[in-house]
Scaffold this motif. Sequence first.
Motif, PDB file in Angstrom:
ATOM      1  N   GLN A  36      51.470 106.233  93.040  1.00 14.92           N
ATOM      2  CA  GLN A  36      50.800 106.221  94.333  1.00 14.92           C
ATOM      3  C   GLN A  36      49.845 107.403  94.403  1.00 14.92           C
ATOM      4  O   GLN A  36      50.141 108.492  93.913  1.00 14.92           O
ATOM      5  CB  GLN A  36      51.828 106.309  95.472  1.00 14.92           C
ATOM      6  CG  GLN A  36      52.701 105.080  95.596  1.00 14.92           C
ATOM      7  CD  GLN A  36      53.728 105.220  96.701  1.00 14.92           C
ATOM      8  OE1 GLN A  36      53.788 106.234  97.371  1.00 14.92           O
ATOM      9  NE2 GLN A  36      54.537 104.189  96.893  1.00 14.92           N
ATOM     10  N   LEU A  37      48.698 107.179  95.012  1.00 12.60           N
ATOM     11  CA  LEU A  37      47.684 108.235  95.042  1.00 12.60           C
ATOM     12  C   LEU A  37      48.086 109.369  95.971  1.00 12.60           C
ATOM     13  O   LEU A  37      48.559 109.159  97.077  1.00 12.60           O
ATOM     14  CB  LEU A  37      46.342 107.647  95.484  1.00 12.60           C
ATOM     15  CG  LEU A  37      45.708 106.653  94.519  1.00 12.60           C
ATOM     16  CD1 LEU A  37      44.361 106.187  95.044  1.00 12.60           C
ATOM     17  CD2 LEU A  37      45.570 107.241  93.119  1.00 12.60           C
ATOM     18  N   ASP A  38      47.909 110.589  95.494  1.00 10.28           N
ATOM     19  CA  ASP A  38      48.195 111.803  96.251  1.00 10.28           C
ATOM     20  C   ASP A  38      46.972 112.703  96.119  1.00 10.28           C
ATOM     21  O   ASP A  38      46.769 113.346  95.076  1.00 10.28           O
ATOM     22  CB  ASP A  38      49.441 112.488  95.692  1.00 10.28           C
ATOM     23  CG  ASP A  38      49.813 113.747  96.456  1.00 10.28           C
ATOM     24  OD1 ASP A  38      49.110 114.070  97.439  1.00 10.28           O
ATOM     25  OD2 ASP A  38      50.791 114.409  96.076  1.00 10.28           O
ATOM     26  N   GLY A  39      46.160 112.728  97.156  1.00 11.65           N
ATOM     27  CA  GLY A  39      44.925 113.502  97.082  1.00 11.65           C
ATOM     28  C   GLY A  39      43.929 112.917  96.099  1.00 11.65           C
ATOM     29  O   GLY A  39      43.150 113.660  95.492  1.00 11.65           O
ATOM     30  N   GLY A  40      43.972 111.615  95.929  1.00 12.73           N
ATOM     31  CA  GLY A  40      43.021 110.952  95.046  1.00 12.73           C
ATOM     32  C   GLY A  40      43.474 110.815  93.608  1.00 12.73           C
ATOM     33  O   GLY A  40      42.786 110.186  92.804  1.00 12.73           O
ATOM     34  N   ILE A  41      44.640 111.402  93.260  1.00 11.08           N
ATOM     35  CA  ILE A  41      45.163 111.262  91.901  1.00 11.08           C
ATOM     36  C   ILE A  41      46.591 110.732  91.971  1.00 11.08           C
ATOM     37  O   ILE A  41      47.258 110.870  92.994  1.00 11.08           O
ATOM     38  CB  ILE A  41      45.137 112.610  91.140  1.00 11.08           C
ATOM     39  CG1 ILE A  41      46.011 113.647  91.852  1.00 11.08           C
ATOM     40  CG2 ILE A  41      43.707 113.120  90.994  1.00 11.08           C
ATOM     41  CD1 ILE A  41      46.112 114.960  91.089  1.00 11.08           C
ATOM     42  N   PRO A  42      47.066 110.099  90.907  1.00  4.45           N
ATOM     43  CA  PRO A  42      48.447 109.590  90.927  1.00  4.45           C
ATOM     44  C   PRO A  42      49.450 110.700  91.234  1.00  4.45           C
ATOM     45  O   PRO A  42      49.290 111.834  90.767  1.00  4.45           O
ATOM     46  CB  PRO A  42      48.635 109.040  89.510  1.00  4.45           C
ATOM     47  CG  PRO A  42      47.258 108.720  89.047  1.00  4.45           C
ATOM     48  CD  PRO A  42      46.373 109.764  89.661  1.00  4.45           C
ATOM     49  N   TRP A  43      50.472 110.367  92.009  1.00  2.00           N
ATOM     50  CA  TRP A  43      51.486 111.340  92.421  1.00  2.00           C
ATOM     51  C   TRP A  43      52.040 112.113  91.230  1.00  2.00           C
ATOM     52  O   TRP A  43      52.199 113.340  91.281  1.00  2.00           O
ATOM     53  CB  TRP A  43      52.608 110.619  93.149  1.00  2.00           C
ATOM     54  CG  TRP A  43      53.729 111.514  93.596  1.00  2.00           C
ATOM     55  CD1 TRP A  43      53.859 112.155  94.784  1.00  2.00           C
ATOM     56  CD2 TRP A  43      54.889 111.888  92.813  1.00  2.00           C
ATOM     57  NE1 TRP A  43      55.009 112.902  94.800  1.00  2.00           N
ATOM     58  CE2 TRP A  43      55.666 112.751  93.604  1.00  2.00           C
ATOM     59  CE3 TRP A  43      55.340 111.571  91.534  1.00  2.00           C
ATOM     60  CZ2 TRP A  43      56.865 113.299  93.168  1.00  2.00           C
ATOM     61  CZ3 TRP A  43      56.528 112.130  91.074  1.00  2.00           C
ATOM     62  CH2 TRP A  43      57.282 112.989  91.899  1.00  2.00           C
ATOM     63  N   ILE A  44      52.329 111.427  90.147  1.00  2.00           N
ATOM     64  CA  ILE A  44      52.964 112.076  88.998  1.00  2.00           C
ATOM     65  C   ILE A  44      52.055 113.135  88.373  1.00  2.00           C
ATOM     66  O   ILE A  44      52.524 114.128  87.826  1.00  2.00           O
ATOM     67  CB  ILE A  44      53.365 111.020  87.938  1.00  2.00           C
ATOM     68  CG1 ILE A  44      54.298 111.658  86.906  1.00  2.00           C
ATOM     69  CG2 ILE A  44      52.152 110.369  87.296  1.00  2.00           C
ATOM     70  CD1 ILE A  44      54.906 110.666  85.939  1.00  2.00           C
ATOM     71  N   GLU A  45      50.739 112.952  88.486  1.00  2.00           N
ATOM     72  CA  GLU A  45      49.809 113.924  87.921  1.00  2.00           C
ATOM     73  C   GLU A  45      49.661 115.168  88.803  1.00  2.00           C
ATOM     74  O   GLU A  45      49.218 116.216  88.337  1.00  2.00           O
ATOM     75  CB  GLU A  45      48.427 113.283  87.740  1.00  2.00           C
ATOM     76  CG  GLU A  45      48.400 112.111  86.779  1.00  2.00           C
ATOM     77  CD  GLU A  45      48.414 112.549  85.332  1.00  2.00           C
ATOM     78  OE1 GLU A  45      48.372 113.771  85.085  1.00  2.00           O
ATOM     79  OE2 GLU A  45      48.480 111.676  84.446  1.00  2.00           O
ATOM     80  N   ALA A  46      50.046 115.045  90.068  1.00  2.00           N
ATOM     81  CA  ALA A  46      49.827 116.147  91.019  1.00  2.00           C
ATOM     82  C   ALA A  46      50.951 117.172  91.036  1.00  2.00           C
ATOM     83  O   ALA A  46      50.808 118.244  91.632  1.00  2.00           O
ATOM     84  CB  ALA A  46      49.644 115.579  92.427  1.00  2.00           C
ATOM     85  N   GLN A  47      52.081 116.886  90.382  1.00  2.00           N
ATOM     86  CA  GLN A  47      53.238 117.771  90.469  1.00  2.00           C
ATOM     87  C   GLN A  47      53.082 118.978  89.541  1.00  2.00           C
ATOM     88  O   GLN A  47      52.633 118.837  88.402  1.00  2.00           O
ATOM     89  CB  GLN A  47      54.517 117.006  90.147  1.00  2.00           C
ATOM     90  CG  GLN A  47      54.688 115.723  90.951  1.00  2.00           C
ATOM     91  CD  GLN A  47      54.427 115.931  92.437  1.00  2.00           C
ATOM     92  OE1 GLN A  47      55.030 116.790  93.061  1.00  2.00           O
ATOM     93  NE2 GLN A  47      53.533 115.120  92.989  1.00  2.00           N
ATOM     94  N   LYS A  48      53.505 120.151  90.026  1.00  2.00           N
ATOM     95  CA  LYS A  48      53.315 121.393  89.282  1.00  2.00           C
ATOM     96  C   LYS A  48      54.612 122.091  88.892  1.00  2.00           C
ATOM     97  O   LYS A  48      54.595 123.062  88.146  1.00  2.00           O
ATOM     98  CB  LYS A  48      52.468 122.364  90.114  1.00  2.00           C
ATOM     99  CG  LYS A  48      51.098 121.827  90.501  1.00  2.00           C
ATOM    100  CD  LYS A  48      50.245 121.518  89.284  1.00  2.00           C
ATOM    101  CE  LYS A  48      48.864 121.034  89.701  1.00  2.00           C
ATOM    102  NZ  LYS A  48      48.031 120.659  88.521  1.00  2.00           N
TER     103      LYS A  48
END
Length: 203
Positions: A36-48
Motif C-alpha cells: 500500500q502506498l505510503d507517501g507515494g511509495i510502497p509501505w515496505i519501502e518506507a520503513q527505516k
Amino acid sequence: MPRRPPFLVASPAQPERKRFRLMEFRQPTEKLSLYQLDGGIPWIEAQKTQADLYKWFRMDLAQESQPVAENILAVFIQPVWPVLDGDTGADVSAAPDYVYDTRRHQWQGSSALSKLSRHQLPPVLRLTLVALDERDWSRLDVSASDALAEKLQKLVNTEVFTSAVKYEADVKKLETELVNLKLGFRIFSTAVQMPAAKLMSQS
C-alpha cells in the motif's frame, strides 16, 4: 482456546490441553499492507527500523495464526551458503545469529550483512524441528507441565541456537537437556534448496 467450538469449551470430555504447537501465520489477502502506498511509495519501502518493518505480521500474529501440529517444541531455520573453495562445509556467516533479512539494508544501512542479503534468497535453508512425545506431557498435572514449559522456553529461546557456528554443538546440548528432563523427543533436520536464489552480492 479462542478457536475451539463453543460446545467443546465446557466439555469435560475435551479438557484444555496445554502444549507447544507449531503455528502458521495466515494473513488474509485483504489485510496485506506491504505494498500500500505510503507517501507515494510502497509501505515496505518506507520503513527505516527493524521493528517498523516487522509490524505487518507481528501486530496480527496471534489473531491470524493457525495451529499446524502439536508437541513441536521449536523450529530453527538456518541460511547456508555453499563453500566455493573446494571445502565440503557450509558458510553460515550471512546469518551469524540466525537472523536473515533481505531488507536488512533498510534498518542497518550498508553493513556487510545487509549487502550480502539485500534482495537475495539464501541458496540453502537448513531446517531443524524438535518434536516432543505426547505421552510424557499427558502424564503431568497442570503445575508440573507449566514448570516444565518454562524450563523449555528458556532453553530454546536463550541457551541454544544463538550462534550459527555452534549448530552441531547446540543440537547435542539440546538432546542432552531433553534427556536430563526425562522427555521423549525426536529431532528432524533437512536441507532445502532455494532454486530462485542467485549466488551474487550487492556491491
